[in-house]
Design a protein around this motif. Structure first.
Motif, short mmCIF file in Angstrom:
data_model
loop_
_atom_site.label_atom_id
_atom_site.label_comp_id
_atom_site.label_asym_id
_atom_site.label_seq_id
_atom_site.Cartn_x
_atom_site.Cartn_y
_atom_site.Cartn_z
N GLU A 240 47.53 48.47 30.61
CA GLU A 240 47.11 47.08 30.79
C GLU A 240 47.62 46.21 29.65
O GLU A 240 47.85 46.68 28.54
CB GLU A 240 45.59 46.97 30.88
CG GLU A 240 44.99 47.51 32.16
CD GLU A 240 43.51 47.20 32.26
OE1 GLU A 240 43.14 46.22 32.94
OE2 GLU A 240 42.72 47.94 31.66
N LEU A 241 47.74 44.91 29.96
CA LEU A 241 48.11 43.91 28.97
C LEU A 241 46.91 43.03 28.72
O LEU A 241 46.24 42.59 29.67
CB LEU A 241 49.29 43.08 29.50
CG LEU A 241 49.71 41.88 28.65
CD1 LEU A 241 50.33 42.34 27.34
CD2 LEU A 241 50.68 40.99 29.42
N PHE A 242 46.61 42.76 27.45
CA PHE A 242 45.49 41.91 27.08
C PHE A 242 45.98 40.73 26.24
O PHE A 242 46.91 40.86 25.44
CB PHE A 242 44.44 42.70 26.30
CG PHE A 242 43.82 43.81 27.09
CD1 PHE A 242 42.71 43.57 27.88
CD2 PHE A 242 44.35 45.09 27.05
CE1 PHE A 242 42.14 44.59 28.62
CE2 PHE A 242 43.78 46.11 27.79
CZ PHE A 242 42.67 45.86 28.58
N ARG A 243 45.33 39.59 26.46
CA ARG A 243 45.62 38.40 25.66
C ARG A 243 44.31 37.91 25.06
O ARG A 243 43.40 37.51 25.79
CB ARG A 243 46.24 37.30 26.52
CG ARG A 243 46.60 36.04 25.73
CD ARG A 243 47.32 35.04 26.62
NE ARG A 243 47.87 33.94 25.85
CZ ARG A 243 48.67 33.00 26.36
NH1 ARG A 243 49.00 33.05 27.65
NH2 ARG A 243 49.14 32.04 25.60
N ALA A 244 44.19 37.99 23.76
CA ALA A 244 42.97 37.61 23.05
C ALA A 244 41.76 38.34 23.63
O ALA A 244 40.69 37.77 23.80
CB ALA A 244 42.77 36.10 23.10
N GLY A 245 41.94 39.62 24.00
CA GLY A 245 40.84 40.42 24.50
C GLY A 245 40.60 40.35 25.98
O GLY A 245 39.81 41.10 26.52
#
Length: 228
Positions: free
Chosen positions: A16-21
């Protein structure tokens, strides 16, 4: 293993990819492209190599690869073909242009648990953002059952609300015994049925440890038999 770049975190174990959590939605093939380029960021990759590695032994058009690159750029908040974290090497292929770092555990984004799906032999955390339920091994919630479509349903969490939406599955998605039509909000204790696999939604994180859940341990709906 995790790779951090800017405000993003690429979790290779969770795929998975996360951006700022917050989880960022990517199709399995688009995720594969980003992960491949980020892991082998020391070099540029030709279009032919990328097509062979993402679609092995399958003929695909060059536009398929371009579509994946565009999807990755949208997920990274980039517009058009302007080079950013994903760089186009004109006449050749693509390369990862971000300054990657091994994430500092003390600063790693916290992955908020918004709820759980409870089956007969365990529980599965649901994280903020979107997660696909399906028979595809690359689905966020993988249920290996003949009544489950490869991409069966989508669970989304935003603004304190968790919803489930059917993705045109063959055997349907049901909440409280009623077929899902559009995004349907889930409440604590709701029975959710994907095909003939029956699970219970619980809001919030578990107080104890959770186990990996499988379709084999989940409850079964009436009139269906488990594949031998």
């Amino acid at each position: 293993m995790q790779i951090g770049f800017g405000e993003f975190l690429l979790d290779l174990d969770r795929r998975e990819l996360f951006r700022a959590g917050e989880a960022v939605h990517l199709s399995p093939k688009a995720y594969q492209l980003l992960a491949l380029l980020a892991q082998e960021r020391s070099r540029a990759h030709s279009k032919d190599e990328l097509k062979e590695r993402i679609w092995p032994d399958t003929f695909v058009l060059e536009t398929n690869l371009a579509s994946l690159a565009a999807e990755v750029r949208r997920a990274l908040g980039e517009s058009g073909r302007r080079n950013g974290l994903l760089r186009t090497v004109h006449g050749f292929g693509y390369a990862f242009a971000g300054k990657a770092r091994e994430p500092d555990p003390g600063r790693a984004p916290s992955l908020a648990v918004v709820g759980r799906l409870v089956g007969g032999d365990g529980e599965l955390d649901l994280l903020a953002g979107e997660q696909v339920v399906g028979r595809d091994p690359e689905a966020s919630v993988c249920l290996d059952d003949t009544t489950i479509s490869r991409r069966h349903a989508r669970i989304a969490a935003a603004g304190g609300t968790v919803t489930v939406e059917d993705l045109g599955s063959k055997n349907g998605t049901f909440v409280r015994g009623r077929a899902v039509e559009g995004a349907t909000a889930l409440a604590d204790g709701d029975e959710v049925r994907f095909g003939s696999v029956v699970l219970t939604f619980r809001s919030g994180a578990a107080t104890g440890s959770t186990a990996t859940m499988s379709a084999e341990g989940a409850s079964r709906g009436p009139g269906r038999r488990r594949r031998p």
